[in-house]
Design an enzyme around this catalytic site. Structure first.
Site, PDB file in Angstrom:
ATOM      1  N   SER A  23       0.841  -1.211   0.000  1.00 53.60           N
ATOM      2  CA  SER A  23       0.000   0.000   0.000  1.00 53.60           C
ATOM      3  C   SER A  23       0.870   1.253   0.000  1.00 53.60           C
ATOM      4  CB  SER A  23      -0.879   0.025   1.253  1.00 53.60           C
ATOM      5  OG  SER A  23      -1.820  -0.997   1.210  1.00 53.60           O
ATOM      6  N   ARG A  27       1.569   4.340  -2.983  1.00 54.41           N
ATOM      7  CA  ARG A  27       1.344   5.746  -2.648  1.00 54.41           C
ATOM      8  C   ARG A  27       2.615   6.574  -2.783  1.00 54.41           C
ATOM      9  NH1 ARG A  27      -2.432   2.516  -0.393  1.00 54.41           N
ATOM     10  NH2 ARG A  27      -4.417   3.369   0.337  1.00 54.41           N
ATOM     11  N   GLY A  95      -6.022  -3.803  -7.469  1.00 55.94           N
ATOM     12  CA  GLY A  95      -7.152  -2.935  -7.140  1.00 55.94           C
ATOM     13  C   GLY A  95      -6.685  -1.583  -6.636  1.00 55.94           C
ATOM     14  N   ARG A 123     -13.812  -7.194 -10.480  1.00 53.80           N
ATOM     15  CA  ARG A 123     -14.027  -6.490  -9.207  1.00 53.80           C
ATOM     16  C   ARG A 123     -14.847  -5.212  -9.390  1.00 53.80           C
ATOM     17  NH1 ARG A 123      -8.450  -6.464  -6.046  1.00 53.80           N
ATOM     18  NH2 ARG A 123      -9.855  -5.790  -4.385  1.00 53.80           N
ATOM     19  N   SER A 168     -13.434   1.361   3.114  1.00 54.55           N
ATOM     20  CA  SER A 168     -12.474   1.059   2.054  1.00 54.55           C
ATOM     21  C   SER A 168     -11.444   2.170   1.945  1.00 54.55           C
ATOM     22  CB  SER A 168     -13.185   0.901   0.712  1.00 54.55           C
ATOM     23  OG  SER A 168     -12.223   0.908  -0.322  1.00 54.55           O
ATOM     24  N   GLN A 170      -9.214   2.238  -0.270  1.00 48.71           N
ATOM     25  CA  GLN A 170      -9.019   2.562  -1.684  1.00 48.71           C
ATOM     26  C   GLN A 170     -10.009   3.630  -2.141  1.00 48.71           C
ATOM     27  OE1 GLN A 170      -9.178  -1.197  -3.743  1.00 48.71           O
ATOM     28  NE2 GLN A 170      -7.182  -1.846  -2.964  1.00 48.71           N
ATOM     29  N   ASP A 321      -6.843  -7.957   4.885  1.00 47.17           N
ATOM     30  CA  ASP A 321      -6.116  -8.866   3.976  1.00 47.17           C
ATOM     31  C   ASP A 321      -5.592 -10.113   4.681  1.00 47.17           C
ATOM     32  OD1 ASP A 321      -6.595  -7.206   1.831  1.00 47.17           O
ATOM     33  OD2 ASP A 321      -4.753  -6.058   2.137  1.00 47.17           O
ATOM     34  N   LYS A 348     -12.499  -9.253  -3.158  1.00 44.95           N
ATOM     35  CA  LYS A 348     -11.046  -9.049  -3.218  1.00 44.95           C
ATOM     36  C   LYS A 348     -10.505  -9.711  -4.491  1.00 44.95           C
ATOM     37  CE  LYS A 348     -10.667  -6.650   0.481  1.00 44.95           C
ATOM     38  NZ  LYS A 348     -10.285  -5.241   0.375  1.00 44.95           N
ATOM     39  N   ARG A 396      -2.820 -14.096  -1.956  1.00 49.17           N
ATOM     40  CA  ARG A 396      -2.899 -14.393  -0.510  1.00 49.17           C
ATOM     41  C   ARG A 396      -3.486 -15.783  -0.248  1.00 49.17           C
ATOM     42  NH1 ARG A 396      -0.776  -9.848   1.332  1.00 49.17           N
ATOM     43  NH2 ARG A 396      -1.489  -7.920   0.399  1.00 49.17           N
TER      44      ARG A 396
HETATM   45  C1  S3P Z   1      -5.700  -1.296   0.237  1.00 47.24           C
HETATM   46  C2  S3P Z   1      -6.939  -1.291   0.815  1.00 47.24           C
HETATM   47  C3  S3P Z   1      -7.721  -2.520   1.054  1.00 47.24           C
HETATM   48  C4  S3P Z   1      -6.854  -3.764   0.961  1.00 47.24           C
HETATM   49  C5  S3P Z   1      -5.954  -3.735  -0.223  1.00 47.24           C
HETATM   50  C6  S3P Z   1      -5.022  -2.540  -0.163  1.00 47.24           C
HETATM   51  C7  S3P Z   1      -5.023  -0.002   0.020  1.00 47.24           C
HETATM   52  O1  S3P Z   1      -8.740  -2.621   0.073  1.00 47.24           O
HETATM   53  O2  S3P Z   1      -7.657  -4.916   0.922  1.00 47.24           O
HETATM   54  O3  S3P Z   1      -5.165  -4.901  -0.287  1.00 47.24           O
HETATM   55  O4  S3P Z   1      -3.807   0.003  -0.297  1.00 47.24           O
HETATM   56  O5  S3P Z   1      -5.667   1.036   0.160  1.00 47.24           O
HETATM   57  P1  S3P Z   1     -10.193  -1.918   0.268  1.00 47.24           P
HETATM   58  O6  S3P Z   1     -10.011  -0.455   0.216  1.00 47.24           O
HETATM   59  O7  S3P Z   1     -11.000  -2.423  -0.905  1.00 47.24           O
HETATM   60  O8  S3P Z   1     -10.703  -2.421   1.575  1.00 47.24           O
END
Ligand code: S3P
Length: 441
Positions: A23, A27, A95, A123, A168, A170, A321, A348, A396
């Site tokens: 993550s 970023r 994602g 997704r 979420s 994300q 996760d 996921k 995973r």
């Molecule tokens: C993530 C947020 C999570 C997580 C993903 C990474 C991120 O997803 O499951 O592996 O980096 O912001 P969600 O925002 O869909 O919960």
């Protein structure tokens, strides 16, 4: 397809480290691309997901290069300075890449086409399309709000206040990143806390971000538009979601005693540690420090008896996760573990609830699958094993069931280990160096 087989392991002893946080790596590259000047990122996760983000940022006009010293250098173009890519951006399995980049592109006045692999194209993207359209972007997506989509960025984006319908990070991040190139203040109301890496990194790069408590118990996160982001030099902490695998292995392989160095322990990511401690696990955090605006520690773990627990739904965002690997640990504990509030796991990289239940059954574990949870009957010791697990393009699931094989009587096989490269390319080598016995099948 790359089938892998994992047989009983000797005790895991010594010290290890895991790759950079996925993550935070995404970023760091994205904010580097939006800053003015050169950012330097050490410890970046060089997994396929993050490399997809690097390639997309290059296509959007930033310079992103890995030096021979392993340091990544990003020449940013400023928050409004990206350019229309010539070709479709393929975000592979990620994602995070597609949702956060869609946020960034939503407030740039050009058109972007995005796609991904079979898993990512299944997704839901409606969850980012809805708020980003409110900000003025337009999308043409496949039915059900799926990839591939075309995104026509807003030339004159509007700041919004958006209440997240699901926890979420994300979606939260997509809106906040879009808000960087919009006037005024963009606000996200978060009913329950999800990982806050975007907020922390925005601050590191000099953006104005405020977080305030909200009447209904959640929080309001606000970002001020049009900042001049300053380039940063930073080191990405080790990924707690990658560390979860050696950690779990050390708990369930008798006689293990392991230290995992340099793991990110952001409070919004350590639900697994809380749960394992509730189960009676011997886990200690040492040498707490800060890296890239994130708390980091060394984690010591010893094998020992574990008892079943009921994991509350409210903890799910802090360990979202980690449910596949927690389920493996629960299968080795004494009693029935109940996992709640997991509807999000169905969307996921795979339907992780279904894939986890099927994998446990293949290993001879009794499990009940509910719409949004699992009940796992622990065996209080080694598992029968001997099954074949369908990984469904989910890294995973592959890593969780290879870890299970380390503590089972008969070897476990996963049908395809190739997706492990999305988040932890050195997984098999690292685990084998610690005493695992994972091989190509
Ligand atoms: C993530 C947020 C999570 C997580 C993903 C990474 C991120 O997803 O499951 O592996 O980096 O912001 P969600 O925002 O869909 O919960």
């Amino acid at each position: 397809m790359n089938p892998l087989i994992s047989s009983a392991a000797g005790p895991l002893k010594g010290t290890c480290a895991v790759p950079g946080d996925k993550s935070i790596s995404h970023r760091a590259l994205m904010l580097g691309a939006l800053a003015v000047g050169e950012s330097r990122v050490s410890g970046l996760l060089e997994g396929e997901d993050v490399l997809a983000t690097a390639a997309a940022l290059r296509a959007l006009g930033a310079t992103v290069e890995r030096g021979d010293d392993g340091v990544w250098r990003v020449q940013g173009v400023g928050v409004g300075g990206l350019a229309e890519p010539d070709a479709v951006l393929d975000l592979g399995n990620s994602g995070t890449a597609v949702r956060l980049l869609a946020g960034i592109c939503a407030s740039q006045g050009f058109t972007t086409f995005m796609t991904g692999d079979r898993s990512l194209c299944r997704r839901p993207m409606g969850r980012i399309i809805e708020p980003l359209e409110r900000m003025g972007a337009q999308f043409v997506a496949r039915s059900g709000g799926r990839l591939p989509f075309a995104l026509i960025g807003a030339a004159h984006p509007l700041p919004i206040e958006y209440r997240l319908p699901m926890p979420s990070a994300q979606v939260k991040s997509a809106v906040l990143l879009a808000g960087l190139n919009a006037p005024g203040e963009t606000r996200v109301v978060e009913p329950a806390p999800s990982r806050d890496h975007t907020e922390r990194m925005l601050r590191l790069f000099g953006a104005q971000v405020s977080v305030e408590a909200e009447a209904e118990g959640g929080s309001v996160i606000a970002v001020a538009g049009y900042p001049e982001l300053e380039p940063c030099t930073l080191t990405v902490p080790g990924d707690p979601s990658a560390a979860a695998f050696p950690l779990a292995a050390a708990l369930i392989v008798p006689g293990s005693d392991l230290v995992i160095r340099n793991v990110g322990v952001n409070p919004s990511r350590i639900g697994l540690l809380e749960t394992l401690r509730d189960m009676g696990a011997a886990i200690e955090m040492d040498s707490m420090r800060e890296e890239a605006g994130e708390p980091v520690a060394d984690i010591a773990v010893r094998a020992g008896p574990l008892r079943a627990v009921e994991v509350p739904a409210e903890r799910a965002p802090r360990m979202i996760d980690e449910y596949p690997i927690l389920s493996v640990v629960a299968a080795c504990a004494e009693g029935t573990t109940r996992l709640n509030g997991l509807a999000e796991l169905r969307v996921k990289e795979s339907d992780r609830l279904g894939a986890t239940a099927a994998g446990l059954r293949a290993a001879g574990v009794s499990v009940t699958e509910r719409d949004d949870g699992l009940d796992i009957v622990g065996r209080g010791g080694p598992l029968p094993g001997g099954g074949l697990v369908a990984t469904q393009l989910d890294h995973r699931i592959a890593m969780a069931f290879l870890t299970l094989g380390m503590a089972s009587e008969k070897p476990m096989t996963v049908d395809d280990g190739s997706m492990i490269a999305t988040s932890y390319p050195g997984f098999v080598a690292d685990m084998n160096a610690l005493g695992a016995c994972i091989a190509t099948h």
